[in-house]
Design a protein around this motif. Structure first.
Motif, PDB file in Angstrom:
ATOM      1  N   CYS A   1       0.826  -1.209   0.000  1.00 63.10           N
ATOM      2  CA  CYS A   1       0.000   0.000   0.000  1.00 63.10           C
ATOM      3  C   CYS A   1       0.858   1.257   0.000  1.00 63.10           C
ATOM      4  O   CYS A   1       0.625   2.193  -0.778  1.00 63.10           O
ATOM      5  CB  CYS A   1      -0.934  -0.001   1.203  1.00 63.10           C
ATOM      6  N   VAL A   2       1.860   1.299   0.875  1.00 61.06           N
ATOM      7  CA  VAL A   2       2.722   2.480   0.974  1.00 61.06           C
ATOM      8  C   VAL A   2       3.537   2.642  -0.304  1.00 61.06           C
ATOM      9  O   VAL A   2       3.717   3.757  -0.809  1.00 61.06           O
ATOM     10  CB  VAL A   2       3.626   2.381   2.216  1.00 61.06           C
ATOM     11  N   ALA A   3       4.032   1.527  -0.852  1.00 62.86           N
ATOM     12  CA  ALA A   3       4.838   1.612  -2.074  1.00 62.86           C
ATOM     13  C   ALA A   3       4.024   2.105  -3.257  1.00 62.86           C
ATOM     14  O   ALA A   3       4.568   2.751  -4.160  1.00 62.86           O
ATOM     15  CB  ALA A   3       5.436   0.242  -2.389  1.00 62.86           C
TER      16      ALA A   3
ATOM     17  N   ILE B   1       7.592   3.910   8.179  1.00 64.06           N
ATOM     18  CA  ILE B   1       7.638   3.972   6.716  1.00 64.06           C
ATOM     19  C   ILE B   1       6.675   5.003   6.125  1.00 64.06           C
ATOM     20  O   ILE B   1       6.684   5.222   4.913  1.00 64.06           O
ATOM     21  CB  ILE B   1       7.376   2.580   6.096  1.00 64.06           C
ATOM     22  N   GLY B   2       5.831   5.635   6.976  1.00 68.08           N
ATOM     23  CA  GLY B   2       5.030   6.733   6.461  1.00 68.08           C
ATOM     24  C   GLY B   2       3.548   6.502   6.336  1.00 68.08           C
ATOM     25  O   GLY B   2       2.879   7.188   5.549  1.00 68.08           O
ATOM     26  N   ALA B   3       2.974   5.568   7.099  1.00 71.81           N
ATOM     27  CA  ALA B   3       1.526   5.342   7.084  1.00 71.81           C
ATOM     28  C   ALA B   3       0.884   5.992   8.302  1.00 71.81           C
ATOM     29  O   ALA B   3       1.565   6.345   9.276  1.00 71.81           O
ATOM     30  CB  ALA B   3       1.221   3.839   7.069  1.00 71.81           C
ATOM     31  N   LEU B   4      -0.429   6.160   8.254  1.00 74.76           N
ATOM     32  CA  LEU B   4      -1.197   6.670   9.382  1.00 74.76           C
ATOM     33  C   LEU B   4      -1.518   5.521  10.330  1.00 74.76           C
ATOM     34  O   LEU B   4      -1.575   4.355   9.920  1.00 74.76           O
ATOM     35  CB  LEU B   4      -2.507   7.301   8.897  1.00 74.76           C
ATOM     36  N   THR B   5      -1.767   5.829  11.600  1.00 76.55           N
ATOM     37  CA  THR B   5      -2.147   4.803  12.566  1.00 76.55           C
ATOM     38  C   THR B   5      -3.313   5.296  13.420  1.00 76.55           C
ATOM     39  O   THR B   5      -3.442   6.494  13.689  1.00 76.55           O
ATOM     40  CB  THR B   5      -0.982   4.418  13.500  1.00 76.55           C
TER      41      THR B   5
ATOM     42  N   VAL C   1       5.290   9.644  -0.870  1.00 79.00           N
ATOM     43  CA  VAL C   1       6.597   8.992  -0.897  1.00 79.00           C
ATOM     44  C   VAL C   1       6.862   8.329   0.454  1.00 79.00           C
ATOM     45  O   VAL C   1       6.698   8.965   1.503  1.00 79.00           O
ATOM     46  CB  VAL C   1       7.717  10.011  -1.211  1.00 79.00           C
ATOM     47  N   PRO C   2       7.264   7.032   0.475  1.00 81.26           N
ATOM     48  CA  PRO C   2       7.614   6.392   1.752  1.00 81.26           C
ATOM     49  C   PRO C   2       8.721   7.153   2.464  1.00 81.26           C
ATOM     50  O   PRO C   2       9.598   7.751   1.837  1.00 81.26           O
ATOM     51  CB  PRO C   2       8.080   4.995   1.320  1.00 81.26           C
ATOM     52  N   ARG C   3       8.673   7.125   3.798  1.00 82.19           N
ATOM     53  CA  ARG C   3       9.677   7.860   4.578  1.00 82.19           C
ATOM     54  C   ARG C   3      11.034   7.199   4.569  1.00 82.19           C
ATOM     55  O   ARG C   3      12.049   7.825   4.905  1.00 82.19           O
ATOM     56  CB  ARG C   3       9.195   7.979   6.027  1.00 82.19           C
ATOM     57  N   THR C   4      11.086   5.917   4.237  1.00 76.64           N
ATOM     58  CA  THR C   4      12.349   5.197   4.271  1.00 76.64           C
ATOM     59  C   THR C   4      12.330   4.131   3.184  1.00 76.64           C
ATOM     60  O   THR C   4      11.293   3.880   2.564  1.00 76.64           O
ATOM     61  CB  THR C   4      12.575   4.555   5.654  1.00 76.64           C
ATOM     62  N   THR C   5      13.460   3.527   2.956  1.00 72.58           N
ATOM     63  CA  THR C   5      13.570   2.514   1.909  1.00 72.58           C
ATOM     64  C   THR C   5      12.782   1.266   2.278  1.00 72.58           C
ATOM     65  O   THR C   5      12.947   0.716   3.371  1.00 72.58           O
ATOM     66  CB  THR C   5      15.044   2.134   1.697  1.00 72.58           C
ATOM     67  N   ILE C   6      11.919   0.818   1.357  1.00 73.79           N
ATOM     68  CA  ILE C   6      11.163  -0.411   1.610  1.00 73.79           C
ATOM     69  C   ILE C   6      11.232  -1.372   0.427  1.00 73.79           C
ATOM     70  O   ILE C   6      10.501  -2.364   0.412  1.00 73.79           O
ATOM     71  CB  ILE C   6       9.688  -0.105   1.942  1.00 73.79           C
ATOM     72  N   ASP C   7      12.112  -1.103  -0.543  1.00 76.06           N
ATOM     73  CA  ASP C   7      12.181  -1.998  -1.700  1.00 76.06           C
ATOM     74  C   ASP C   7      13.254  -3.057  -1.471  1.00 76.06           C
ATOM     75  O   ASP C   7      14.313  -2.792  -0.898  1.00 76.06           O
ATOM     76  CB  ASP C   7      12.467  -1.215  -2.983  1.00 76.06           C
ATOM     77  N   TYR C   8      12.958  -4.283  -1.922  1.00 76.08           N
ATOM     78  CA  TYR C   8      13.876  -5.390  -1.717  1.00 76.08           C
ATOM     79  C   TYR C   8      15.191  -5.206  -2.461  1.00 76.08           C
ATOM     80  O   TYR C   8      16.214  -5.779  -2.057  1.00 76.08           O
ATOM     81  CB  TYR C   8      13.215  -6.706  -2.137  1.00 76.08           C
ATOM     82  N   ALA C   9      15.199  -4.428  -3.526  1.00 70.73           N
ATOM     83  CA  ALA C   9      16.445  -4.188  -4.239  1.00 70.73           C
ATOM     84  C   ALA C   9      17.489  -3.559  -3.321  1.00 70.73           C
ATOM     85  O   ALA C   9      18.666  -3.904  -3.358  1.00 70.73           O
ATOM     86  CB  ALA C   9      16.189  -3.287  -5.451  1.00 70.73           C
TER      87      ALA C   9
END
Length: 463
Positions: free
Chosen positions: A368-370, A392-396, A422-430
């Motif tokens: 969802c965030v990506a 990572i930048g989602a609401l709670t 934009v996500p707050r931090t890196t979340i891609d597996y690459a």
């Protein structure tokens, strides 16, 4: 070993990794996505990755550098027991249809002595989990591979946690090789009401913690997917090295987000409803929002896609009726992955539910965030899911704070959040694969060091 890889380190020997995981694409389980992502990008870093899984594979070419070995689950005594039980129930019913809500019948009557005995026998036949018929076969397959070639590391990923037993058996006599990747707790679910239903027999609840200790204490290391889980693992198993390497997303499998969402207010929950995951707070908030803004009703939709296990479908239908939202909520059932992701891409708000799951993080959070969709995680504020959402930048929102959910719905209705957040931090597996590579090569990661620095704060917060 083969010197160098197509994208390997110059002058280095190519490294080999063996991954034992019951779930793997394309079996549809989100549990397989973590190592599908890491395997793909570790291969691009020069690793030769071998995966042992129960998931049937397509005939089309797979990921370059990733070799998948399918090990079919064997038929067990529990399968035979269930087949006989179904035939007996069918014979007793004389072809009559089953009750419309069998769960309600089960709730009204407690099992007698025969029922409890049947439950214990069933639990024994199914112990330790649904991967029982796969343990010895996958361990044997791993042993054969290790006789043919040498591996720098063996990683087992669970649940089902029977994969760790297979890895332990396969690496007997090979100390320092086996690392355990814990996507979810094992014995840690036993203190939850839904966890007790997973292990309903008394002997299973007694054996699972002891089996966990035997397996994890023999491991060369534990890999957790959250800081909080890593902190707990380090306190529980102080002699075993623990690292935190988060989940992520493979950007290459994400669809392009459409230029704009559906008209009005479109909300989507994509994922399995089970355990404590409950759409009730969202439905109450949605009813309150529409009572205050009836003009929004015609263009407001809540899409629910995914499996509804146990009595969750009946509960959802009851909640929809109680809130008078039958015309607003659309239940899609299980959708193909591409359709589910496209549904998220057309939404103003993505929902992630993680109530009463202190250490678990739904994998859909990262998708969802990506996708750049505003994402709301409903979970207790101190839970791993809420912490990860903030990271990572989602609401709670707390499950009980329906007014906060109403406020979010109102803001989206009046002033839609800009797309492509934009996500707050890196979340891609690459990128994350570089951390996993460092862990496998050096025994540590930047994430693990980050965890170590934050451990005193975590201990203080959860003492």
């Amino acid at each position: 070993m083969v010197a160098g890889g197509p994208n390997g380190r110059p002058g280095d020997q190519q490294r080999r990794l063996l991954v034992i995981t019951y779930h793997f694409p394309p079996d549809g389980s989100v549990g397989g996505l973590r190592w599908a992502g890491y395997a793909k990008y570790l291969a691009r870093l020069g690793w030769e990755v071998h995966v042992i899984t129960a998931a049937q594979q397509p005939s089309t070419p797979g990921t370059p550098g990733v070799h998948v070995h399918v090990c079919r689950r064997a038929r067990t005594l529990n399968d035979l027991y269930n087949a006989v039980a179904r035939r007996l129930r069918s014979a007793r019913s004389n072809g009559q249809p089953a009750p419309s809500n069998p769960d309600s019948t089960a709730r009204r009557s407690k099992p007698g002595i025969v029922g409890r005995l049947r439950r214990e026998i069933g639990g024994l036949l199914d112990f330790p989990d649904h991967g029982r018929g796969w343990i010895l076969k996958s361990a044997w397959t791993a042993c054969r591979l290790m006789r043919r070639m040498s591996f720098d590391a063996v990683i087992t990923s669970g649940p089902p946690h029977s994969a760790h037993i297979a890895g332990m058996l396969a690496t007997l006599g090979r100390p320092g090789l086996h690392r355990i990747d814990m996507r979810d707790p094992w014995s840690g679910v036993l203190d939850k009401s839904w966890g007790r239903s997973m292990y309903s027999s008394a002997h299973a609840r007694w054996l699972i913690p002891r089996l966990e200790r035997v397996v994890l204490r023999r491991a060369a290391g534990i890999i957790a997917n959250t800081r909080k889980f890593a902190a707990l693992a380090r306190r529980t198993y102080p002699t075993v090295p623990v690292a935190w390497v988060p989940n992520g997303i493979d950007p290459e499998r994400l669809p392009a987000v459409e230029p704009g969402p559906e008209p009005g207010l479109s909300i989507a929950h994509v994922g399995t409803l089970y355990a404590g995951r409950d759409l009730g707070p969202v439905l109450i908030a949605l009813r309150s929002f529409l009572d205050r803004h009836p003009e929004a009703r015609a263009q407001t939709r809540l899409h629910v896609a995914g499996s509804l296990s146990g009595g969750n479908e009946a509960r959802l239908r009851d909640q929809m009726a109680a809130c008078a939202l039958d015309d607003v909520v659309i239940v899609h059932g299980v959708l193909p992955a591409t359709e589910a992701l496209a549904l998220l891409g057309r939404s103003h708000l993505a929902l992630v539910l993680a109530q009463d799951q202190e250490l678990q993080i739904p994998a859909k959070l990262y998708e969802c965030v990506a996708l750049g969709i505003p994402t709301l995680v409903i979970a207790e504020s101190g839970s791993a899911a809420a912490n990860e959402a903030r990271r990572i930048g989602a609401l709670t929102c707390e499950p009980s704070d329906t007014e906060a959910i109403v406020a979010i719905l109102l803001r989206l209705w009046q002033q839609p959040t800009p797309r492509q957040a934009v996500p707050r931090t890196t979340i891609d597996y690459a990128t994350l694969a570089v951390e996993m590579d460092r862990l496998l090569v050096e025994g540590r990661t930047s994430a693990a060091l980050d965890y170590a620095a934050s451990e005193p704060t975590i201990r203080k917060a959860h003492a």
